[in-house]
Design a protein around this motif. Structure first.
Motif, short mmCIF file in Angstrom:
data_model
loop_
_atom_site.label_atom_id
_atom_site.label_comp_id
_atom_site.label_asym_id
_atom_site.label_seq_id
_atom_site.Cartn_x
_atom_site.Cartn_y
_atom_site.Cartn_z
N VAL A 106 0.85 -1.20 0.00
CA VAL A 106 0.00 0.00 0.00
C VAL A 106 0.88 1.24 0.00
CG1 VAL A 106 -1.85 1.26 1.15
CG2 VAL A 106 -1.77 -1.24 1.31
N GLY A 107 0.64 2.13 -0.95
CA GLY A 107 1.34 3.41 -0.99
C GLY A 107 0.41 4.54 -0.62
N SER A 108 0.96 5.74 -0.48
CA SER A 108 0.14 6.93 -0.28
C SER A 108 0.53 7.99 -1.29
CB SER A 108 0.28 7.48 1.15
OG SER A 108 1.60 7.92 1.42
N LEU A 109 -0.46 8.78 -1.68
CA LEU A 109 -0.29 9.85 -2.66
C LEU A 109 -1.11 11.03 -2.16
CD1 LEU A 109 0.37 11.12 -5.44
CD2 LEU A 109 -1.52 9.78 -6.39
N GLY A 110 -0.43 12.14 -1.83
CA GLY A 110 -1.14 13.26 -1.25
C GLY A 110 -0.86 14.57 -1.95
N PHE A 111 -1.86 15.45 -1.94
CA PHE A 111 -1.79 16.75 -2.60
C PHE A 111 -2.00 17.85 -1.57
CE2 PHE A 111 -3.32 13.54 -5.49
CZ PHE A 111 -2.56 13.75 -6.64
N CYS A 112 -1.16 18.91 -1.64
CA CYS A 112 -1.30 20.05 -0.75
C CYS A 112 -1.23 19.54 0.70
CB CYS A 112 -2.60 20.80 -1.07
SG CYS A 112 -2.92 22.30 -0.13
N MET A 113 -2.23 19.78 1.51
CA MET A 113 -2.17 19.30 2.90
C MET A 113 -2.03 17.78 2.95
SD MET A 113 -6.01 19.36 4.49
CE MET A 113 -6.75 17.72 4.61
N GLY A 114 -2.65 17.09 1.97
CA GLY A 114 -2.49 15.65 1.90
C GLY A 114 -1.08 15.25 1.53
N GLY A 115 -0.36 16.13 0.83
CA GLY A 115 1.05 15.88 0.54
C GLY A 115 1.89 15.90 1.80
N THR A 116 1.57 16.82 2.71
CA THR A 116 2.24 16.84 4.01
C THR A 116 1.99 15.54 4.75
OG1 THR A 116 1.84 19.24 4.11
CG2 THR A 116 2.50 18.14 6.16
N ALA A 117 0.73 15.11 4.74
CA ALA A 117 0.37 13.87 5.42
C ALA A 117 1.05 12.67 4.79
CB ALA A 117 -1.15 13.70 5.42
N SER A 118 1.19 12.67 3.47
CA SER A 118 1.81 11.54 2.79
C SER A 118 3.29 11.42 3.15
CB SER A 118 1.64 11.69 1.27
OG SER A 118 2.07 10.53 0.59
N LEU A 119 3.97 12.55 3.26
CA LEU A 119 5.37 12.53 3.71
C LEU A 119 5.45 11.94 5.11
CD1 LEU A 119 8.37 13.23 3.67
CD2 LEU A 119 7.75 15.63 4.09
#
Length: 228
Positions: A106-119
């Motif tokens: 399972v991977g994660s892919l986040g954008f904007c605030m979701g990008g912070t969460a993905s990191l």
């Protein structure tokens, strides 16, 4: 195949399945922009499922009275009400659902605030690999329980890539370079000279940068093919 909503651990999840059930051994958790799980995020889910991934987006605002927004002041209030405990619970719900559907990676892919969460997901880790698009909070922490991007990138536990636009006034290139310099060898950082914030969002004519978005998506798909 479109999307549908299910609920796991009290967390609403928008899901898009690949055409072949046997393809579901790879999954990607998609983490929303500030606006919530909207048409742009649904499009990302469908692009992932078309590529053979089970794609799952937890609704990170589900504890509030509103789960999607079109004006930034309201979205910002909802965004700032989040914290590491809540985001972690919601990501784990999406991961648990993915594994219950047969996903062993399972991977994660986040954008904007979701990008912070993905990191952050790559540093805990909650996933097997992670991708960030223009995630803020690089130099200073955004939420309780989640360190700054610079600190997170230095403590990665799984492979991670980050996409950042040089014209993004909220994430200056100097911050991106500081992140690159301090990041572990599990990190890869890409900069896009002609792109600003939200350059992947094709529903926003003022932000979308087609060439940068296409290149970043190609790199993202190559990365997941290698790491999931």
């Amino acid at each position: 195949m479109g999307t549908f909503i299910t609920t796991v651990h009290d967390v609403p999840l928008t899901v898009s399945r690949p055409d072949s059930p046997s393809a579901q051994h790879h999954a990607v958790v998609v983490l929303q922009e500030a606006w919530g799980v909207n048409s742009h995020i649904e499009t990302v889910l469908e692009r992932l499922s078309d590529a053979g991934y089970l794609a799952v987006a937890p609704h990170l605002y589900h504890r509030g009275s509103q789960t999607a927004f079109t004006d930034f002041p309201s979205a910002k209030d909802a965004l700032m009400a989040l914290d590491g405990d809540g985001i972690g619970h919601d990501v784990r719900a999406a991961v648990d659902y993915s594994r219950s559907e047969g996903a062993d990676q399972v991977g994660s892919l986040g954008f904007c605030m979701g990008g912070t969460a993905s990191l952050w997901c790559a540093a805990v880790p909650l996933v097997d690999s992670a991708v960030t698009y223009y995630g803020g909070g690089v130099a200073e922490a955004r939420w309780n329980g989640i360190a700054s991007g610079i600190e997170l990138a230095a403590h990665l536990q799984v492979p991670w890539i980050g996409h950042y636009g040089d014209l993004d006034s909220s994430i200056p290139p100097d911050s991106v370079e500081q992140l690159r310099t301090t990041a572990s060898d599990l990190a890869t950082v890409y900069r896009y000279a002609d792109a600003g914030h939200a350059f992947n969002n094709d529903t926003s004519t003022s932000h979308y940068s087609p060439e940068s978005a296409a290149l970043a998506w190609t790199r993202t798909m190559e990365f997941f093919a290698e790491t999931l």
